[in-house]
Design an enzyme around this catalytic site. Structure first.
Site, PDB file in Angstrom:
ATOM      1  N   LYS A 134       0.860  -1.205   0.000  1.00 25.50           N
ATOM      2  CA  LYS A 134       0.000   0.000   0.000  1.00 25.50           C
ATOM      3  C   LYS A 134       0.884   1.238   0.000  1.00 25.50           C
ATOM      4  O   LYS A 134       2.060   1.164   0.343  1.00 25.50           O
ATOM      5  CB  LYS A 134      -0.898  -0.001   1.240  1.00 25.50           C
ATOM      6  CG  LYS A 134      -0.121  -0.050   2.549  1.00 25.50           C
ATOM      7  CD  LYS A 134      -1.026  -0.291   3.734  1.00 25.50           C
ATOM      8  CE  LYS A 134      -0.262  -0.208   5.027  1.00 25.50           C
ATOM      9  NZ  LYS A 134      -1.052  -0.555   6.219  1.00 25.50           N
ATOM     10  N   ASP A 175      -2.929  -5.033   8.649  1.00 31.17           N
ATOM     11  CA  ASP A 175      -3.490  -4.904   7.283  1.00 31.17           C
ATOM     12  C   ASP A 175      -4.824  -5.596   7.099  1.00 31.17           C
ATOM     13  O   ASP A 175      -5.448  -5.509   6.044  1.00 31.17           O
ATOM     14  CB  ASP A 175      -2.480  -5.408   6.253  1.00 31.17           C
ATOM     15  CG  ASP A 175      -1.503  -4.297   5.851  1.00 31.17           C
ATOM     16  OD1 ASP A 175      -0.533  -4.593   5.131  1.00 31.17           O
ATOM     17  OD2 ASP A 175      -1.721  -3.139   6.277  1.00 31.17           O
TER      18      ASP A 175
HETATM   19  N1  LIG Z   1       7.926 -12.259  15.771  1.00 26.97           N
HETATM   20  C1  LIG Z   1       6.839 -12.762  15.158  1.00 26.97           C
HETATM   21  N2  LIG Z   1       6.869 -14.034  14.686  1.00 26.97           N
HETATM   22  C2  LIG Z   1       5.791 -14.549  14.035  1.00 26.97           C
HETATM   23  N3  LIG Z   1       4.661 -13.858  13.794  1.00 26.97           N
HETATM   24  C3  LIG Z   1       4.593 -12.590  14.256  1.00 26.97           C
HETATM   25  C4  LIG Z   1       5.672 -11.972  14.951  1.00 26.97           C
HETATM   26  N4  LIG Z   1       5.309 -10.697  15.282  1.00 26.97           N
HETATM   27  C5  LIG Z   1       4.044 -10.528  14.815  1.00 26.97           C
HETATM   28  N5  LIG Z   1       3.609 -11.655  14.190  1.00 26.97           N
HETATM   29  C6  LIG Z   1       2.310 -11.889  13.533  1.00 26.97           C
HETATM   30  O1  LIG Z   1       2.423 -11.508  12.175  1.00 26.97           O
HETATM   31  C7  LIG Z   1       1.125 -11.199  11.659  1.00 26.97           C
HETATM   32  C8  LIG Z   1       1.182  -9.902  10.868  1.00 26.97           C
HETATM   33  O2  LIG Z   1       1.374  -8.913  11.793  1.00 26.97           O
HETATM   34  P1  LIG Z   1       1.361  -7.316  11.523  1.00 26.97           P
HETATM   35  O3  LIG Z   1       0.062  -6.802  11.988  1.00 26.97           O
HETATM   36  O4  LIG Z   1       2.598  -6.777  12.148  1.00 26.97           O
HETATM   37  O5  LIG Z   1       1.541  -7.113   9.968  1.00 26.97           O
HETATM   38  P2  LIG Z   1       0.542  -6.939   8.748  1.00 26.97           P
HETATM   39  O6  LIG Z   1       1.218  -7.625   7.615  1.00 26.97           O
HETATM   40  O7  LIG Z   1      -0.880  -7.319   9.070  1.00 26.97           O
HETATM   41  O8  LIG Z   1       0.517  -5.360   8.498  1.00 26.97           O
HETATM   42  C9  LIG Z   1       1.649  -4.775   7.888  1.00 26.97           C
HETATM   43  C10 LIG Z   1       1.504  -3.280   7.973  1.00 26.97           C
HETATM   44  O9  LIG Z   1       1.685  -2.881   9.319  1.00 26.97           O
HETATM   45  C11 LIG Z   1       2.750  -1.981   9.402  1.00 26.97           C
HETATM   46  O10 LIG Z   1       2.223  -0.696   9.325  1.00 26.97           O
HETATM   47  P3  LIG Z   1       2.749   0.457  10.298  1.00 26.97           P
HETATM   48  O11 LIG Z   1       3.727   1.210   9.474  1.00 26.97           O
HETATM   49  O12 LIG Z   1       3.402  -0.216  11.444  1.00 26.97           O
HETATM   50  O13 LIG Z   1       1.531   1.205  10.678  1.00 26.97           O
HETATM   51  C12 LIG Z   1       3.601  -2.232   8.180  1.00 26.97           C
HETATM   52  O14 LIG Z   1       4.328  -1.076   7.826  1.00 26.97           O
HETATM   53  C13 LIG Z   1       2.588  -2.641   7.157  1.00 26.97           C
HETATM   54  O15 LIG Z   1       2.117  -1.547   6.439  1.00 26.97           O
HETATM   55  C14 LIG Z   1       0.195 -11.161  12.868  1.00 26.97           C
HETATM   56  O16 LIG Z   1      -0.494 -12.385  12.924  1.00 26.97           O
HETATM   57  C15 LIG Z   1       1.160 -11.070  14.046  1.00 26.97           C
HETATM   58  O17 LIG Z   1       0.629 -11.659  15.206  1.00 26.97           O
END
Ligand SMILES: Nc1ncnc2c1ncn2[C@@H]1O[C@H](COP(=O)(O)OP(=O)(O)OC[C@H]2O[C@H](OP(=O)(O)O)[C@H](O)[C@@H]2O)[C@@H](O)[C@H]1O
Length: 202
Positions: A134, A175
Protein backbone atom coordinates in the site's frame (compact mmCIF):
# COMPACT_ATOMS: atom_id res chain seq x y z
CA UNK A 1 -14.99 -8.26 -4.97
CA UNK A 2 -12.84 -8.71 -8.02
CA UNK A 3 -12.48 -11.96 -9.85
CA UNK A 4 -8.84 -12.06 -10.69
CA UNK A 5 -7.30 -14.12 -13.41
CA UNK A 6 -3.54 -14.15 -13.30
CA UNK A 7 -1.96 -15.42 -16.50
CA UNK A 8 1.76 -15.87 -16.50
CA UNK A 9 3.45 -15.59 -19.87
CA UNK A 10 7.08 -16.23 -20.66
CA UNK A 11 7.74 -12.48 -20.59
CA UNK A 12 5.65 -10.88 -17.90
CA UNK A 13 2.44 -11.48 -16.02
CA UNK A 14 -0.71 -9.84 -17.19
CA UNK A 15 -3.34 -9.19 -14.60
CA UNK A 16 -6.89 -9.37 -15.90
CA UNK A 17 -9.45 -8.19 -13.42
CA UNK A 18 -13.17 -8.45 -13.78
CA UNK A 19 -15.62 -6.71 -11.57
CA UNK A 20 -18.19 -9.36 -10.82
CA UNK A 21 -20.96 -6.78 -10.72
CA UNK A 22 -20.55 -5.38 -14.21
CA UNK A 23 -18.38 -8.14 -15.68
CA UNK A 24 -16.23 -5.44 -17.26
CA UNK A 25 -12.75 -6.61 -17.81
CA UNK A 26 -9.71 -4.50 -18.15
CA UNK A 27 -6.26 -5.81 -18.60
CA UNK A 28 -3.64 -4.21 -16.50
CA UNK A 29 -0.18 -4.81 -17.83
CA UNK A 30 2.46 -4.05 -15.31
CA UNK A 31 6.10 -4.62 -15.67
CA UNK A 32 8.04 -6.77 -13.31
CA UNK A 33 11.55 -5.77 -12.42
CA UNK A 34 12.59 -7.21 -15.78
CA UNK A 35 10.91 -9.08 -18.57
CA UNK A 36 12.43 -12.48 -18.13
CA UNK A 37 9.61 -13.53 -15.81
CA UNK A 38 10.03 -17.26 -15.32
CA UNK A 39 7.44 -19.39 -17.03
CA UNK A 40 5.07 -20.17 -14.23
CA UNK A 41 1.93 -22.25 -14.13
CA UNK A 42 -1.21 -20.60 -15.35
CA UNK A 43 -2.75 -19.35 -12.17
CA UNK A 44 -6.46 -18.93 -12.09
CA UNK A 45 -7.53 -17.23 -8.96
CA UNK A 46 -11.22 -16.70 -8.55
CA UNK A 47 -12.47 -13.93 -6.30
CA UNK A 48 -10.67 -14.18 -2.96
CA UNK A 49 -13.92 -15.24 -1.28
CA UNK A 50 -14.14 -18.36 -3.46
CA UNK A 51 -10.61 -19.30 -2.46
CA UNK A 52 -12.04 -20.26 0.91
CA UNK A 53 -14.03 -23.20 -0.34
CA UNK A 54 -12.24 -26.52 -0.25
CA UNK A 55 -12.38 -27.25 -3.96
CA UNK A 56 -9.97 -24.36 -4.50
CA UNK A 57 -7.65 -25.12 -1.62
CA UNK A 58 -4.28 -26.24 -2.86
CA UNK A 59 -2.29 -29.03 -1.25
CA UNK A 60 1.00 -27.28 -1.64
CA UNK A 61 3.98 -29.54 -0.93
CA UNK A 62 6.34 -26.58 -0.48
CA UNK A 63 4.24 -24.72 2.09
CA UNK A 64 4.06 -25.36 5.83
CA UNK A 65 2.85 -23.49 8.90
CA UNK A 66 4.71 -23.58 12.19
CA UNK A 67 4.16 -22.07 15.60
CA UNK A 68 7.11 -19.95 16.63
CA UNK A 69 8.80 -16.60 16.47
CA UNK A 70 9.85 -15.57 12.98
CA UNK A 71 13.13 -14.06 14.19
CA UNK A 72 14.28 -16.64 16.73
CA UNK A 73 12.82 -19.87 15.31
CA UNK A 74 13.43 -19.53 11.58
CA UNK A 75 16.55 -21.15 10.05
CA UNK A 76 19.23 -18.39 10.03
CA UNK A 77 19.94 -18.88 6.31
CA UNK A 78 16.30 -18.61 5.26
CA UNK A 79 15.04 -15.37 3.76
CA UNK A 80 12.46 -13.40 5.71
CA UNK A 81 9.55 -11.44 4.26
CA UNK A 82 6.87 -9.11 5.56
CA UNK A 83 4.57 -6.35 4.29
CA UNK A 84 5.15 -2.62 4.45
CA UNK A 85 3.73 0.63 3.11
CA UNK A 86 5.59 2.53 0.40
CA UNK A 87 6.52 5.24 2.90
CA UNK A 88 8.35 2.65 5.04
CA UNK A 89 6.74 3.99 8.18
CA UNK A 90 7.11 0.56 9.87
CA UNK A 91 5.76 1.99 13.09
CA UNK A 92 3.98 -1.02 14.50
CA UNK A 93 3.54 -4.75 14.40
CA UNK A 94 6.23 -7.01 13.03
CA UNK A 95 7.40 -4.19 10.73
CA UNK A 96 8.56 -2.29 13.80
CA UNK A 97 10.57 -5.36 14.86
CA UNK A 98 12.16 -5.45 11.39
CA UNK A 99 12.97 -1.73 11.75
CA UNK A 100 14.49 -2.22 15.20
CA UNK A 101 16.54 -5.22 14.15
CA UNK A 102 17.66 -4.23 10.63
CA UNK A 103 16.82 -0.53 10.22
CA UNK A 104 18.38 0.51 6.81
CA UNK A 105 15.29 2.56 5.94
CA UNK A 106 17.40 4.89 3.79
CA UNK A 107 18.74 1.95 1.77
CA UNK A 108 15.24 0.57 1.34
CA UNK A 109 13.80 3.92 0.23
CA UNK A 110 16.67 4.39 -2.23
CA UNK A 111 15.34 1.39 -4.19
CA UNK A 112 12.25 3.53 -5.02
CA UNK A 113 9.91 0.54 -5.08
CA UNK A 114 6.19 1.08 -5.58
CA UNK A 115 3.04 -0.77 -4.52
CA UNK A 116 3.15 -4.33 -5.83
CA UNK A 117 6.95 -4.40 -5.82
CA UNK A 118 9.49 -5.75 -3.34
CA UNK A 119 12.38 -3.94 -1.67
CA UNK A 120 15.14 -6.02 -0.13
CA UNK A 121 18.17 -6.07 2.09
CA UNK A 122 20.93 -8.65 2.22
CA UNK A 123 22.41 -8.99 5.70
CA UNK A 124 25.21 -11.56 6.14
CA UNK A 125 23.95 -13.50 3.15
CA UNK A 126 20.34 -13.51 4.37
CA UNK A 127 17.73 -11.83 2.20
CA UNK A 128 15.08 -9.68 3.86
CA UNK A 129 12.12 -8.87 1.62
CA UNK A 130 9.73 -5.96 2.10
CA UNK A 131 6.54 -6.38 0.04
CA UNK A 132 5.01 -2.98 -0.61
CA UNK A 133 1.27 -3.58 -0.40
CA UNK A 134 0.00 0.00 0.00
CA UNK A 135 1.10 3.59 -0.53
CA UNK A 136 0.66 5.03 2.93
CA UNK A 137 0.69 3.67 6.45
CA UNK A 138 -2.93 4.68 7.12
CA UNK A 139 -4.29 2.72 4.13
CA UNK A 140 -5.15 -0.94 3.72
CA UNK A 141 -3.90 -3.17 0.91
CA UNK A 142 -6.27 -4.33 -1.81
CA UNK A 143 -6.37 -8.07 -2.53
CA UNK A 144 -5.05 -7.33 -5.99
CA UNK A 145 -2.04 -5.33 -4.79
CA UNK A 146 -1.31 -8.00 -2.20
CA UNK A 147 -1.32 -10.63 -4.95
CA UNK A 148 0.85 -8.45 -7.20
CA UNK A 149 3.35 -8.23 -4.35
CA UNK A 150 3.38 -12.00 -3.90
CA UNK A 151 3.93 -12.54 -7.64
CA UNK A 152 6.85 -10.11 -7.57
CA UNK A 153 8.17 -11.82 -4.42
CA UNK A 154 8.29 -15.16 -6.27
CA UNK A 155 10.10 -13.45 -9.16
CA UNK A 156 12.67 -11.88 -6.83
CA UNK A 157 13.19 -15.13 -4.89
CA UNK A 158 13.85 -17.01 -8.14
CA UNK A 159 16.15 -14.24 -9.34
CA UNK A 160 18.27 -14.46 -6.17
CA UNK A 161 18.12 -18.25 -5.89
CA UNK A 162 16.26 -18.22 -2.57
CA UNK A 163 15.28 -21.79 -1.56
CA UNK A 164 13.92 -21.18 1.95
CA UNK A 165 11.48 -18.35 2.74
CA UNK A 166 9.96 -17.63 6.16
CA UNK A 167 7.10 -15.25 6.83
CA UNK A 168 4.67 -14.32 9.55
CA UNK A 169 0.96 -14.42 8.74
CA UNK A 170 1.54 -11.48 6.44
CA UNK A 171 -1.26 -9.00 5.98
CA UNK A 172 -3.51 -10.52 8.64
CA UNK A 173 -2.80 -8.13 11.50
CA UNK A 174 -2.65 -4.38 10.96
CA UNK A 175 -3.49 -4.90 7.28
CA UNK A 176 -6.65 -6.89 8.15
CA UNK A 177 -6.53 -9.40 5.30
CA UNK A 178 -8.21 -12.74 5.86
CA UNK A 179 -5.85 -15.53 6.89
CA UNK A 180 -7.62 -17.91 4.49
CA UNK A 181 -7.10 -15.53 1.58
CA UNK A 182 -3.44 -14.91 2.51
CA UNK A 183 -2.67 -18.60 3.03
CA UNK A 184 -4.32 -19.69 -0.23
CA UNK A 185 -2.78 -16.82 -2.17
CA UNK A 186 0.73 -17.77 -1.03
CA UNK A 187 0.12 -21.39 -2.00
CA UNK A 188 -1.25 -20.44 -5.43
CA UNK A 189 1.53 -18.01 -6.29
CA UNK A 190 4.35 -20.32 -5.18
CA UNK A 191 2.77 -23.51 -6.50
CA UNK A 192 5.30 -25.40 -8.62
CA UNK A 193 8.33 -23.49 -7.32
CA UNK A 194 11.23 -25.14 -5.47
CA UNK A 195 11.07 -22.53 -2.71
CA UNK A 196 10.22 -24.00 0.71
CA UNK A 197 7.87 -21.65 2.50
CA UNK A 198 7.27 -21.59 6.26
CA UNK A 199 4.54 -19.37 7.64
CA UNK A 200 5.15 -18.75 11.35
CA UNK A 201 2.48 -17.91 13.86
CA UNK A 202 2.82 -16.97 17.52
N1 LIG B 1 7.93 -12.26 15.77
C1 LIG B 1 6.84 -12.76 15.16
N2 LIG B 1 6.87 -14.03 14.69
C2 LIG B 1 5.79 -14.55 14.04
N3 LIG B 1 4.66 -13.86 13.79
C3 LIG B 1 4.59 -12.59 14.26
C4 LIG B 1 5.67 -11.97 14.95
N4 LIG B 1 5.31 -10.70 15.28
C5 LIG B 1 4.04 -10.53 14.82
N5 LIG B 1 3.61 -11.65 14.19
C6 LIG B 1 2.31 -11.89 13.53
O1 LIG B 1 2.42 -11.51 12.18
C7 LIG B 1 1.12 -11.20 11.66
C8 LIG B 1 1.18 -9.90 10.87
O2 LIG B 1 1.37 -8.91 11.79
P1 LIG B 1 1.36 -7.32 11.52
O3 LIG B 1 0.06 -6.80 11.99
O4 LIG B 1 2.60 -6.78 12.15
O5 LIG B 1 1.54 -7.11 9.97
P2 LIG B 1 0.54 -6.94 8.75
O6 LIG B 1 1.22 -7.62 7.61
O7 LIG B 1 -0.88 -7.32 9.07
O8 LIG B 1 0.52 -5.36 8.50
C9 LIG B 1 1.65 -4.78 7.89
C10 LIG B 1 1.50 -3.28 7.97
O9 LIG B 1 1.68 -2.88 9.32
C11 LIG B 1 2.75 -1.98 9.40
O10 LIG B 1 2.22 -0.70 9.33
P3 LIG B 1 2.75 0.46 10.30
O11 LIG B 1 3.73 1.21 9.47
O12 LIG B 1 3.40 -0.22 11.44
O13 LIG B 1 1.53 1.20 10.68
C12 LIG B 1 3.60 -2.23 8.18
O14 LIG B 1 4.33 -1.08 7.83
C13 LIG B 1 2.59 -2.64 7.16
O15 LIG B 1 2.12 -1.55 6.44
C14 LIG B 1 0.20 -11.16 12.87
O16 LIG B 1 -0.49 -12.38 12.92
C15 LIG B 1 1.16 -11.07 14.05
O17 LIG B 1 0.63 -11.66 15.21
Amino acid sequence: MFHVLYKFFSTKPTVITTNNESNDTDTLNYSTSNNDFPTAPILFQQSPSTLYNNTNKKTCTNFQERQGDLFTDSPPTNALVHCVSQDFNMGGGIAREFRNRFNSIKELKSQRKKVGQVAYLNRDGRYLFYIITKRRVNEYPTCENFMRGLIELRHVCEKFGVKGLCMPRIGTGIDKLSLDFVRESVKHVFDGSDIQITMFFL
